[in-house]
Write an enzyme that holds these catalytic residues in place. Structure first.
Site, mmCIF file in Angstrom:
data_model
loop_
_atom_site.group_PDB
_atom_site.id
_atom_site.type_symbol
_atom_site.label_atom_id
_atom_site.label_comp_id
_atom_site.label_asym_id
_atom_site.label_seq_id
_atom_site.Cartn_x
_atom_site.Cartn_y
_atom_site.Cartn_z
ATOM 1 N N LYS B 118 0.823 -1.209 0.000
ATOM 2 C CA LYS B 118 0.000 0.000 0.000
ATOM 3 C C LYS B 118 0.855 1.257 0.000
ATOM 4 O O LYS B 118 0.437 2.307 -0.472
ATOM 5 C CB LYS B 118 -0.936 -0.012 1.191
ATOM 6 C CG LYS B 118 -2.053 -1.021 0.999
ATOM 7 C CD LYS B 118 -2.751 -1.308 2.294
ATOM 8 C CE LYS B 118 -3.105 -2.773 2.370
ATOM 9 N NZ LYS B 118 -3.401 -3.173 3.740
ATOM 10 N N GLU B 202 -1.948 5.711 8.971
ATOM 11 C CA GLU B 202 -2.863 6.552 8.207
ATOM 12 C C GLU B 202 -3.720 7.354 9.161
ATOM 13 O O GLU B 202 -4.008 6.893 10.271
ATOM 14 C CB GLU B 202 -3.800 5.648 7.395
ATOM 15 C CG GLU B 202 -3.642 5.745 5.923
ATOM 16 C CD GLU B 202 -4.565 4.769 5.215
ATOM 17 O OE1 GLU B 202 -4.094 4.167 4.246
ATOM 18 O OE2 GLU B 202 -5.725 4.604 5.638
ATOM 19 N N HIS B 237 -12.912 -4.579 11.279
ATOM 20 C CA HIS B 237 -12.454 -4.123 9.967
ATOM 21 C C HIS B 237 -12.680 -5.151 8.872
ATOM 22 O O HIS B 237 -12.087 -5.082 7.813
ATOM 23 C CB HIS B 237 -10.977 -3.705 9.990
ATOM 24 C CG HIS B 237 -10.692 -2.646 10.998
ATOM 25 N ND1 HIS B 237 -11.131 -1.347 10.851
ATOM 26 C CD2 HIS B 237 -10.061 -2.692 12.189
ATOM 27 C CE1 HIS B 237 -10.755 -0.646 11.908
ATOM 28 N NE2 HIS B 237 -10.114 -1.434 12.735
ATOM 29 N N ARG B 294 -7.168 -8.709 -7.067
ATOM 30 C CA ARG B 294 -7.717 -10.077 -7.126
ATOM 31 C C ARG B 294 -9.227 -9.961 -7.144
ATOM 32 O O ARG B 294 -9.768 -8.876 -7.074
ATOM 33 C CB ARG B 294 -7.318 -10.835 -5.853
ATOM 34 C CG ARG B 294 -7.687 -10.011 -4.625
ATOM 35 C CD ARG B 294 -7.673 -10.793 -3.354
ATOM 36 N NE ARG B 294 -7.672 -9.938 -2.184
ATOM 37 C CZ ARG B 294 -8.741 -9.442 -1.602
ATOM 38 N NH1 ARG B 294 -9.938 -9.655 -2.105
ATOM 39 N NH2 ARG B 294 -8.659 -8.690 -0.516
#
Lengths: 164, 496
Positions: B118, B202, B237, B294
């Site tokens: 990421k 983040e 999550h 994917r």
């Protein structure tokens, strides 16, 4: 005495095995049209209402599943009740033992026996299905005993540690 | 590239079954692989061929590249489909497959490498004017650096794994005091799940919706999007209930986010099916989150609404074919919802529930789809992901899809483990889900343990059947009864 008390959620029934009669908590007889589909699956008609009931014995006690909700069935014979009454008086209530909430692998023990803990402190970590779960003490006190070791597999409800 | 004739499915459970189905419809032979536990799992029973991986742990089975490539050679397959999870987003797996002379059904190894991490993805996209969530573009090396970054962007922050998604290795941190412990825990989890312990930080966007765009990109440079999926109903999550389309997107916003997703795919030289995830805040600002290189777990809701089989498109793209439709050809038709059925304790913090499936009867009927990887006798163990099935409903309108889902969840019968079905029912009945204004904190805000109440008639149904179960079963093993049965049987034998 062949009478058994059967508790399901907030409902309580008395089952008289010799007479094959079930009574509710108001002493009224209950009956239904019960059809066994397989060892674990039943169709039950109660006053015409249709119910699909499943049984299993996960966690060592019998359970019934209705609409995917699981209800524990608590059975008590007259003798069980007597034993419980006698036992209650001899139990020491100062120590609390925490049990494994799920099966898994103990990956880390964070605190040693004899350490003082506050409610909410993490004591050990159990890994299951790739998630790490920190097992926290629900009470403040001292860790009297840890029953498991790192890298040990535990089953649900195995003793983990005792807080005094 | 040649037409694919035989595919090895490098996965298990429902996605292995899902891939098999599309492959069969295309006249392609399927090869399953299995761990010791999965010897009689549905994917093994359905596929044309099946080969053992010998072992139980993921690392010695579905994550073991050497074993998988060697089976692929032995079975003489043309291509390998990785599914989701396991090796699907490992660039070295894609490379091993192509190095072995076979087609990897997914993006190129280089694309997975750039987007899969990421941090490099954020690096690439921040240069292309794509809106991203404030945070580090590189993995953090030390606690000091983490503390510094956190102070700059402000708490709350989110620690995330560089190597993968699915909520593994992810931790919300509200204060600097929680930071050291959270980082260690996240690193451990990330290392186990992705064999990569790098994490990054983040900014935590408060109360956003999770909106993701499905894209398809062929090797000729054609890229289109198939609209969005809203996946804001999450616990730990991880998504549980998803819908397509989202109530939050106007046609204009859909087109804008769709175009951004297409731009991202083009910037990365993306080929095959992929998903671009965004966070959408209350003011309709959207931020790039990550690319899933994917097929997604929740892809069926897009298939139902857009009428396109995403697995078949993946295979066609891998064969080198051009997309057979343009952006203007794809149209929204109705509404679809997915409920993920996990073997988890709905009444105890979603802890894993293990056991043997003793009864399994999924819902049926118009507009109901069930993608599952279990059957009666399946062992649900602690070794693999607890998701056992996905229930999808499709209606002409959102209301119809909701009513169908409520009906289908009530109809689903599974015995042997606890499941998230009561949780999904609670979501479907919740006013905030029904009005569509929910966000990713729905579970934290509204999660009440599903009310396992029964009425007097249900309790009578349980007690009467329980007593008759207890009365019929013990009698069979009762000594007296057995003697009678045995003697009758013996007598009959003697008479013959």
């Amino acid at each position: 005495m062949n009478r058994t008390t059967i508790n399901i959620a907030e409902y309580s029934f008395e089952y008289d095995e010799s007479r094959g009669i079930i009574t509710n908590s108001y002493g009224k007889n209950v009956s239904a049209d019960v059809e066994k589909i397989s060892n674990c699956e039943f169709s039950v008609l109660v006053d015409g209402k249709s119910f699909h009931i499943f049984f299993s014995t996960t966690q060592n006690s019998p359970n019934a599943t209705v609409n995917n909700f699981i209800f524990e069935i608590q059975k008590e014979t007259f003798r069980d009740k007597l034993n419980k009454k006698l036992h209650k008086e001899s139990v020491n209530n100062n120590s609390i033992t925490l049990r494994a909430p799920m099966p898994g692998l103990v990956t880390k023990i964070l605190l040693l026996e004899g350490t003082a803990v506050n409610a909410g402190d993490g004591v050990l970590i159990i890994e299951a299905m790739k998630m790490e779960n920190e097992i926290k003490s629900l009470h403040s006190g001292t860790i009297k005993k840890i029953f498991v070791q790192e890298k040990q597999t535990v089953e649900k409800n195995d003793q983990l540690f005792t807080i005094e | 590239m040649p037409k694919i004739k035989k595919i090895l499915i490098a996965n298990r459970g429902e996605i292995a079954v899902r891939i098999h189905r599309s492959a069969k419809e295309m006249g392609i032979q399927t090869v399953a692989i299995f761990s010791d536990i999965d010897r009689t799992s549905p994917h093994v029973l359905l596929c044309d061929e099946a080969y053992p991986l010998n072992g139980v742990l993921s690392s010695e089975t579905y994550l073991n590249i050497d074993k998988i490539i060697s089976i692929a050679h032995k079975a003489k397959v043309d291509a390998i489909h990785p599914g989701y999870g396991f090796l699907s987003e490992k660039e070295f797996f894609a490379k091993s497959v192509t190095d072995a002379g076979m087609i990897f059904i997914g993006p190129k190894s280089e694309t997975i490498e750039i987007l899969g991490s990421k941090t490099t993805a954020r690096d690439l996209l921040s240069k292309k004017n794509i809106p991203i969530v404030p945070g580090t573009t590189n993995p953090i090396d030390s606690l000091e650096e983490a503390t510094k970054v956190a102070a700059e962007i402000g708490f709350p922050i989110l620690i995330k794994a560089s190597g993968g998604g699915g909520g593994k290795g992810m931790r919300r941190v509200d204060s600097s005091a929680e930071l050291p412990n959270a980082i260690e825990r996240a690193r451990n989890e990330a290392s186990k799940a992705f064999s990569d312990d790098r994490v990054y930080i983040e900014k935590y966007i408060v109360n956003p919706k999770h909106i993701e765009i499905q894209i398809l990109a062929d090797s000729k440079g054609n890229v289109i999007h198939l609209g969005e999926r809203e996946c804001s109903i999450q616990r730990r999550h991880q998504k549980v209930v998803e819908e397509c389309p989202s109530t939050a997107l106007t046609p204009e916003l859909r087109s804008k986010m769709g175009q951004t997703a297409v731009d991202i795919a083009k910037a990365a030289g993306y080929i095959n099916a992929g998903t671009i995830e965004f966070l959408l805040d209350a003011n309709k600002n959207f931020y790039f989150l990550e690319v899933n290189t994917r097929v997604q777990v929740e892809h069926p809701i897009t298939e139902m609404v857009y009428g396109i089989d995403i697995i078949k498109e993946q295979i066609r793209i891998a064969e080198g074919k051009s997309l057979s439709f343009t952006q203007n050809d794809v149209k929204i038709n109705g509404h679809a919802i997915e409920s993920r059925i996990y073997a988890e304790e709905y009444d105890n913090n979603f802890l894993p529930s293990t056991g043997t499936i003793t009864h399994y009867q999924p819902s049926e009927g118009l507009g109901v789809r069930n993608d599952s990887g279990i059957r009666v006798g399946s062992e649900i163990t602690m070794y693999y992901d607890p998701m056992i099935a996905k229930l999808i409903t499709h209606g002409r309108t959102r209301d119809e899809a909701i009513e169908k889902m409520k009906r289908a969840l009530r109809e689903y019968k599974i015995n042997g483990v606890k499941t998230t079905i009561p949780f999904c029912e609670m979501v479907l009945f919740h006013p905030e889900f029904i009005n569509g204004n929910y966000d990713i904190n729905f579970v934290a805000k509204h999660y009440l343990v599903p009310d396992a109440k029964i009425n007097a008639q249900e309790s009578i149904a349980i007690v009467t059947s329980f007593v008759s179960q207890k009365n019929t079963l013990p009698k069979l093993s009762d000594d007296k009864t057995l003697t009678v049965i045995n003697s009758k049987w013996k007598n009959q034998l003697r008479n013959e």
